[in-house]
Scaffold this motif. Structure first.
Motif, PDB file in Angstrom:
ATOM      1  N   VAL A 107       0.833  -1.199   0.000  1.00  0.00           N
ATOM      2  CA  VAL A 107       0.000   0.000   0.000  1.00  0.00           C
ATOM      3  C   VAL A 107       0.871   1.253   0.000  1.00  0.00           C
ATOM      4  CG1 VAL A 107      -1.726   1.301   1.305  1.00  0.00           C
ATOM      5  CG2 VAL A 107      -1.923  -1.192   1.102  1.00  0.00           C
ATOM      6  N   PHE A 108       1.911   1.256   0.813  1.00  0.00           N
ATOM      7  CA  PHE A 108       2.819   2.404   0.898  1.00  0.00           C
ATOM      8  C   PHE A 108       3.507   2.643  -0.448  1.00  0.00           C
ATOM      9  CE2 PHE A 108       4.948   5.296   3.801  1.00  0.00           C
ATOM     10  CZ  PHE A 108       6.136   5.605   3.157  1.00  0.00           C
ATOM     11  N   ASN A 109       3.871   1.565  -1.130  1.00  0.00           N
ATOM     12  CA  ASN A 109       4.560   1.691  -2.419  1.00  0.00           C
ATOM     13  C   ASN A 109       3.688   2.413  -3.442  1.00  0.00           C
ATOM     14  OD1 ASN A 109       6.587   1.340  -4.347  1.00  0.00           O
ATOM     15  ND2 ASN A 109       5.914  -0.717  -4.908  1.00  0.00           N
ATOM     16  N   ALA A 110       2.398   2.103  -3.443  1.00  0.00           N
ATOM     17  CA  ALA A 110       1.494   2.746  -4.400  1.00  0.00           C
ATOM     18  C   ALA A 110       1.078   4.140  -3.951  1.00  0.00           C
ATOM     19  CB  ALA A 110       0.253   1.873  -4.601  1.00  0.00           C
ATOM     20  N   ASN A 111       0.687   4.265  -2.691  1.00  0.00           N
ATOM     21  CA  ASN A 111       0.032   5.489  -2.223  1.00  0.00           C
ATOM     22  C   ASN A 111       0.995   6.601  -1.843  1.00  0.00           C
ATOM     23  OD1 ASN A 111      -2.108   3.759  -2.482  1.00  0.00           O
ATOM     24  ND2 ASN A 111      -2.859   3.988  -0.403  1.00  0.00           N
ATOM     25  N   THR A 112       2.222   6.246  -1.496  1.00  0.00           N
ATOM     26  CA  THR A 112       3.186   7.261  -1.063  1.00  0.00           C
ATOM     27  C   THR A 112       4.405   7.315  -1.976  1.00  0.00           C
ATOM     28  OG1 THR A 112       2.511   6.795   1.224  1.00  0.00           O
ATOM     29  CG2 THR A 112       4.459   8.161   0.913  1.00  0.00           C
ATOM     30  N   LEU A 113       5.014   6.171  -2.230  1.00  0.00           N
ATOM     31  CA  LEU A 113       6.199   6.172  -3.078  1.00  0.00           C
ATOM     32  C   LEU A 113       5.847   6.433  -4.539  1.00  0.00           C
ATOM     33  CD1 LEU A 113       8.317   3.254  -1.554  1.00  0.00           C
ATOM     34  CD2 LEU A 113       8.313   5.690  -0.996  1.00  0.00           C
ATOM     35  N   PRO A 115       3.532   8.667  -5.685  1.00  0.00           N
ATOM     36  CA  PRO A 115       3.606  10.127  -5.809  1.00  0.00           C
ATOM     37  C   PRO A 115       5.023  10.674  -5.689  1.00  0.00           C
ATOM     38  CG  PRO A 115       1.700   9.528  -4.513  1.00  0.00           C
ATOM     39  CD  PRO A 115       2.465   8.261  -4.747  1.00  0.00           C
ATOM     40  N   LEU A 116       5.857  10.058  -4.850  1.00  0.00           N
ATOM     41  CA  LEU A 116       7.248  10.501  -4.740  1.00  0.00           C
ATOM     42  C   LEU A 116       7.971  10.306  -6.069  1.00  0.00           C
ATOM     43  CD1 LEU A 116       9.771  11.430  -3.195  1.00  0.00           C
ATOM     44  CD2 LEU A 116      10.078   9.054  -2.436  1.00  0.00           C
ATOM     45  N   ARG A 117       7.791   9.156  -6.697  1.00  0.00           N
ATOM     46  CA  ARG A 117       8.437   8.892  -7.988  1.00  0.00           C
ATOM     47  C   ARG A 117       8.016   9.937  -9.028  1.00  0.00           C
ATOM     48  NH1 ARG A 117       6.829   3.524  -6.376  1.00  0.00           N
ATOM     49  NH2 ARG A 117       8.661   2.246  -5.904  1.00  0.00           N
ATOM     50  N   LEU A 118       6.721  10.204  -9.094  1.00  0.00           N
ATOM     51  CA  LEU A 118       6.225  11.156 -10.091  1.00  0.00           C
ATOM     52  C   LEU A 118       6.701  12.563  -9.778  1.00  0.00           C
ATOM     53  CD1 LEU A 118       4.374  10.540 -12.564  1.00  0.00           C
ATOM     54  CD2 LEU A 118       4.382   8.712 -10.872  1.00  0.00           C
ATOM     55  N   THR A 119       6.692  12.930  -8.515  1.00  0.00           N
ATOM     56  CA  THR A 119       7.130  14.272  -8.129  1.00  0.00           C
ATOM     57  C   THR A 119       8.588  14.483  -8.517  1.00  0.00           C
ATOM     58  OG1 THR A 119       5.534  14.387  -6.308  1.00  0.00           O
ATOM     59  CG2 THR A 119       7.462  15.832  -6.171  1.00  0.00           C
ATOM     60  N   LYS A 120       9.433  13.512  -8.221  1.00  0.00           N
ATOM     61  CA  LYS A 120      10.848  13.616  -8.585  1.00  0.00           C
ATOM     62  C   LYS A 120      11.023  13.740 -10.096  1.00  0.00           C
ATOM     63  CE  LYS A 120      13.842  10.923  -6.652  1.00  0.00           C
ATOM     64  NZ  LYS A 120      14.523   9.686  -6.186  1.00  0.00           N
ATOM     65  N   LYS A 166       4.034  18.344   2.420  1.00  0.00           N
ATOM     66  CA  LYS A 166       4.633  19.430   3.198  1.00  0.00           C
ATOM     67  C   LYS A 166       6.119  19.573   2.903  1.00  0.00           C
ATOM     68  CE  LYS A 166       3.239  21.505   6.423  1.00  0.00           C
ATOM     69  NZ  LYS A 166       2.806  22.916   6.537  1.00  0.00           N
ATOM     70  N   VAL A 167       6.831  18.454   2.835  1.00  0.00           N
ATOM     71  CA  VAL A 167       8.274  18.488   2.584  1.00  0.00           C
ATOM     72  C   VAL A 167       8.553  19.079   1.197  1.00  0.00           C
ATOM     73  CG1 VAL A 167      10.317  17.062   2.215  1.00  0.00           C
ATOM     74  CG2 VAL A 167       8.815  16.599   4.158  1.00  0.00           C
ATOM     75  N   THR A 168       7.807  18.612   0.191  1.00  0.00           N
ATOM     76  CA  THR A 168       8.031  19.097  -1.177  1.00  0.00           C
ATOM     77  C   THR A 168       7.747  20.588  -1.284  1.00  0.00           C
ATOM     78  OG1 THR A 168       7.341  16.918  -1.989  1.00  0.00           O
ATOM     79  CG2 THR A 168       7.513  18.697  -3.603  1.00  0.00           C
ATOM     80  N   ALA A 169       6.631  21.021  -0.704  1.00  0.00           N
ATOM     81  CA  ALA A 169       6.281  22.442  -0.748  1.00  0.00           C
ATOM     82  C   ALA A 169       7.337  23.281  -0.047  1.00  0.00           C
ATOM     83  CB  ALA A 169       4.910  22.662  -0.115  1.00  0.00           C
ATOM     84  N   ALA A 170       7.844  22.786   1.088  1.00  0.00           N
ATOM     85  CA  ALA A 170       8.863  23.535   1.832  1.00  0.00           C
ATOM     86  C   ALA A 170      10.160  23.621   1.038  1.00  0.00           C
ATOM     87  CB  ALA A 170       9.099  22.880   3.188  1.00  0.00           C
ATOM     88  N   GLU A 171      10.546  22.537   0.385  1.00  0.00           N
ATOM     89  CA  GLU A 171      11.787  22.543  -0.387  1.00  0.00           C
ATOM     90  C   GLU A 171      11.684  23.454  -1.609  1.00  0.00           C
ATOM     91  OE1 GLU A 171      13.602  18.879  -1.350  1.00  0.00           O
ATOM     92  OE2 GLU A 171      13.680  18.158   0.717  1.00  0.00           O
ATOM     93  N   LEU A 172      10.520  23.498  -2.235  1.00  0.00           N
ATOM     94  CA  LEU A 172      10.354  24.346  -3.412  1.00  0.00           C
ATOM     95  C   LEU A 172      10.159  25.808  -3.027  1.00  0.00           C
ATOM     96  CD1 LEU A 172       8.080  22.053  -5.598  1.00  0.00           C
ATOM     97  CD2 LEU A 172      10.513  22.520  -5.899  1.00  0.00           C
ATOM     98  N   GLY A 173       9.656  26.037  -1.810  1.00  0.00           N
ATOM     99  CA  GLY A 173       9.543  27.400  -1.306  1.00  0.00           C
ATOM    100  C   GLY A 173       8.684  28.287  -2.189  1.00  0.00           C
ATOM    101  N   PRO A 174       9.033  29.575  -2.273  1.00  0.00           N
ATOM    102  CA  PRO A 174       8.226  30.529  -3.056  1.00  0.00           C
ATOM    103  C   PRO A 174       8.529  30.454  -4.544  1.00  0.00           C
ATOM    104  CG  PRO A 174      10.056  31.676  -2.047  1.00  0.00           C
ATOM    105  CD  PRO A 174      10.138  30.248  -1.561  1.00  0.00           C
ATOM    106  N   SER A 175       8.471  29.262  -5.090  1.00  0.00           N
ATOM    107  CA  SER A 175       8.721  29.069  -6.523  1.00  0.00           C
ATOM    108  C   SER A 175       7.397  29.095  -7.271  1.00  0.00           C
ATOM    109  CB  SER A 175       9.426  27.726  -6.752  1.00  0.00           C
ATOM    110  OG  SER A 175       8.494  26.662  -6.646  1.00  0.00           O
ATOM    111  N   PRO A 176       7.417  29.044  -8.594  1.00  0.00           N
ATOM    112  CA  PRO A 176       6.162  29.005  -9.359  1.00  0.00           C
ATOM    113  C   PRO A 176       5.444  27.650  -9.270  1.00  0.00           C
ATOM    114  CG  PRO A 176       8.003  29.786 -10.708  1.00  0.00           C
ATOM    115  CD  PRO A 176       8.580  29.171  -9.487  1.00  0.00           C
ATOM    116  N   ILE A 177       6.019  26.706  -8.519  1.00  0.00           N
ATOM    117  CA  ILE A 177       5.418  25.372  -8.396  1.00  0.00           C
ATOM    118  C   ILE A 177       4.694  25.277  -7.060  1.00  0.00           C
ATOM    119  CG2 ILE A 177       5.847  22.885  -8.417  1.00  0.00           C
ATOM    120  CD1 ILE A 177       8.493  23.503  -9.878  1.00  0.00           C
TER     121      ILE A 177
END
Length: 231
Positions: A107-113, A115-120, A166-177
């Motif tokens: 379940v974790f592989n599909a539901n969390t990892l 989205p992580l794969r696609l985000t990266k 939250k982590v992704t948004a924080a790392e990207l900060g005030p970017s256009p993403i």
């Protein structure tokens, strides 16, 4: 790109984005089921492109992103909708003390990892294009503020998806993403069942809003019905 879009909320998101004039790519693990789903939209004059995508497979993610880039040269929006629920909608009393670690990993592989794969894969493309919207389809079942018993694998995977948001948004900060999560509520889909209280149209509404946020819109938030909710 909308993952897990051959049915349910994902298909409705493709439909509504297409109606709004966006070229929404229908991503499906089974490409034939994806094509069958896309054909249902033909009566409205909508013809979303269909791309094979298994979010649990690194090569499949890479191939899908490469195909979209080959066809269209850009990716502006990613909706991480694909998810599984292996404990069954009638297993409300399933105990964390009984859950098999192997099932939790699946379940974790599909539901969390997934989205992580696609985000990266898409963030570098969005950075190059100077624009991006990432929408993670989460669940109230993953809210730490209201965490309850039952469905341990699903709950843990969605809580982790919220953390990824939250982590992704924080790392990207005030970017256009902009990166946000949303809860569709209890929706009448194959996963939600026929007794659910919300339609797919209602379940998709907030995802559409987040996918089309203006530059002044929020990032790093968790929403239901376009309203912030506790993590």
């Amino acid at each position: 790109m909308v993952t897990g879009a051959n049915r349910g909320i994902g298909l409705e998101i493709v439909k509504q984005l297409s109606r709004g004039g966006m070229l929404a790519v229908l991503c499906s693990r089974d490409v034939e089921k994806g094509k069958q789903a896309a054909s249902k939209l033909a009566s409205e004059g909508l013809e979303p492109p269909v791309v094979a995508l298994d979010v649990t497979d690194d090569a499949s993610v890479a191939n899908a992103v490469a195909e979209v880039m080959h066809l269209f040269g850009r990716i502006d929006v990613l909706v991480n909708n694909a998810a599984i629920q292996r404990e069954g909608m009638t297993a409300e009393q399933a105990s964390v003390l009984d859950v098999a670690p192997e099932l939790a990993l699946e379940v974790f592989n599909a539901n969390t990892l997934g989205p992580l794969r696609l985000t990266k894969a898409v963030v570098p493309i969005m950075r190059q294009g100077g624009y991006g919207r990432i929408v993670n389809i989460s669940s109230g079942a993953g809210q730490l503020a209201e965490m309850a018993a039952g469905f341990p694998s699903y709950r843990m995977s969605k809580a982790a998806l919220n953390a990824l948001t939250k982590v992704t948004a924080a790392e990207l900060g005030p970017s256009p993403i902009k990166v946000n999560a949303m809860c569709p509520g209890w929706v009448r889909t194959d996963m939600g069942g026929p007794d659910a209280t919300r339609s797919v149209e209602q379940g998709a509404e907030t995802a559409i809003w987040l996918a089309t946020l203006p530059d002044t819109g929020p990032t790093g938030g968790f929403f239901r019905d376009k309203t912030p909710i506790p993590w």
